[in-house]
Design an enzyme around this catalytic site. Structure first.
Site: not given
Ligand code: 6PG
Length: 476
Positions: A12, A128, A185, A189
């Site tokens: 994906v 991201s 990051h 998160e």
């Protein structure tokens, strides 16, 4: 026809990146180990732009303009090595291999060095934004050589999210810098999500409210300083009802948080660099704890449940307290994350621009938020800021939030509602601002049992006290 860039690995994320490239006018070569995926992509989305499908790696490489740029979008670890090994003999000096997976920065450094020996550029790139981001505009964090960015920059800046006309993509620094920044990051998160989850849990317990009511609170917060993608989707998830049971969706999801590794890597790296990223560490451990079903069951059996009996007296004041505590804790988590990036940049000589990093996190990525623009501003104004906590807006916000923060952490402790990230963020803040730390006692103990020496507040030098004998002090 030739393609400007290629994507191999069409699960994906790869598929959506390829579509994003094609939609932005870049002819894109596409390849997947099993060719059905490649055919499926072209059959379903061929009309979105120019795709050049290839069934073999050799045909794929042959269809690329020079210098060739190949995006590898396969699983981190062994699968990435396998694809890179297959690509290398097909490429020529000056060609670029871009790894857009969540690779560990140490692997990226190793691969970059290996490919450099072949005259190739290896560009570890953080991407991201999940599936939607990949398709409609992610935040892109490319490492690798400045030379490779001359080819990749115009393409990536075009397909990235844009905020105020500024692309959410910039060259982060050499070799592993891009993947390092993406790793942090993800650590942030984790912290952000844990803090939101604790806020939800406290509100639910303290107010005795249902998820749909809490969704409204989060929706309200999303129009203030906390405005962010994660708060927005929290409201969305809390408002969702499970179709099968008619119950709140959050109540039918098993309370065991999983992780694929980037949070753990962040904590491991911070330990190596000596940077106290306590918020990220608490969040990572909270996920681990949630997975220890047997211990949790044993403890539930051994100790009484307290949460159900707690109700706050002034619901509106409590909601505002939790909001402020969340904002202050979030500031701590981001301050720690940026400290970590600075330390990594120094250790590996990456020259990472902290303000620039905040700039490209304003849009596209999972932690995108209004707040990131304030971080950008703080580091742009003062690149040598010792900690984000002392930048004017952040210091004011934390100061304003402190009474609420203390009440919420104390309430949580009294009520027995676990709030590890809230509590540890407050403890970090208190430790940072303390006049004296009990670290002095630790040094004294180390000297006592192991002659590990200490320094004094009143004189230069390194000292040892002869504890077992006459307790006289020596300078070592
Ligand atoms: C992103 C996300 C993405 C992925 C996380 C999930 O920035 O788009 O961070 O990379 O969804 O890695 O990580 P965990 O499975 O470890 O929660």
């Amino acid at each position: 026809a030739t393609a400007r860039i290629g994507v191999t690995g069409l699960a994906v994320m790869g598929r959506n990146l390829a579509r994003n490239l094609a939609r932005n006018g870049f002819a894109v070569a596409v390849h997947n180990r099993s060719p059905e995926r490649t055919r499926g992509l072209v059959a379903e989305h061929g009309d979105e732009g120019t795709f050049l499908p290839a069934e073999s790696m050799a045909d794929f490489v042959a269809s690329l303009e020079r210098p060739r740029a190949v995006i590898v979008m396969v699983k981190a670890g062994g699968p990435t090595d396998a694809v890179v090994d297959e690509l290398v003999p097909l490429l020529d000096a000056g060609d670029i291999v871009v790894d857009c997976g969540n690779a560990h920065f140490a692997d990226t450094r190793r691969r970059e060095e290996a490919l450099r020996a072949h005259g190739l550029h290896f560009v570890g790139t953080g991407v991201s934004g999940g599936e939607e981001g990949a398709l409609r505009g992610p935040s892109i964090m490319p490492g690798g050589s400045a030379e490779s960015y001359r080819t990749l920059g115009p393409i990536f800046e075009r397909i990235a999210a844009q905020v105020d006309g500024v692309p959410c993509c910039r060259h982060i620094g050499p070799d592993g810098a891009g993947h390092f920044v993406k790793m942090v990051h993800n650590g942030i998160e984790y912290a952000d999500m844990q803090l939101i989850a604790e806020a939800y849990d406290l509100l639910r317990a303290g107010l005795g409210a249902q998820p749909a009511q809490l969704a409204e609170i989060f929706r309200g917060w999303n129009s203030g300083e906390l405005e962010s993608f994660l708060i927005e989707i929290t409201a969305d998830v809390l408002a969702h009802t499970d179709a099968a049971t008619g119950r709140a969706f959050v109540d039918v999801v098993l309370d065991r948080a999983e992780q694929k590794g980037t949070g753990r890597w962040t904590v491991q790296s911070a330990l190596d660099l000596g940077i106290p990223i306590t918020g990220i560490a608490e969040a990572t451990f909270a996920r681990s704890l949630s997975g220890h079903a047997d211990q949790r069951e044993a403890a539930r059996g051994a100790f009484p449940d307290m949460g159900a009996t707690w109700r706050v007296e002034d619901p509106d004041a409590f909601v505002e307290d939790v909001r402020r505590a969340l904002l202050a804790s979030k500031i701590v988590a981001y301050a720690q994350g940026f400290d970590h990036i600075r330390a990594g940049s120094r250790e590996y000589d990456w020259g990472i621009d902290l303000g620039g990093t905040a700039t490209i996190w304003r849009g596209g990525c999972i932690i995108r938020a209004r707040f990131l623009d304030r971080i950008r501003q703080a580091y742009d104004e003062r690149p040598d800021l010792p900690t984000l906590l002392v930048a004017p807006w952040f210091a004011d916000t934390v100061n304003d939030g402190v009474p609420s923060w203390r009440r919420v952490v104390a309430d949580a402790a009294r009520a027995g509602v676990p709030a590890p990230a809230f509590a540890s963020s407050l403890a970090y803040f208190d430790a940072l601002r303390a006049q004296r730390l009990p670290a002095a006692l630790i040094q004294a103990l180390r000297d006592n049992f192991g002659a590990h020496t200490y320094q004094r507040v009143d004189r230069e030098g390194t000292f040892h006290t002869r504890w077992p004998t006459d307790r006289t002090e020596t300078r070592t």
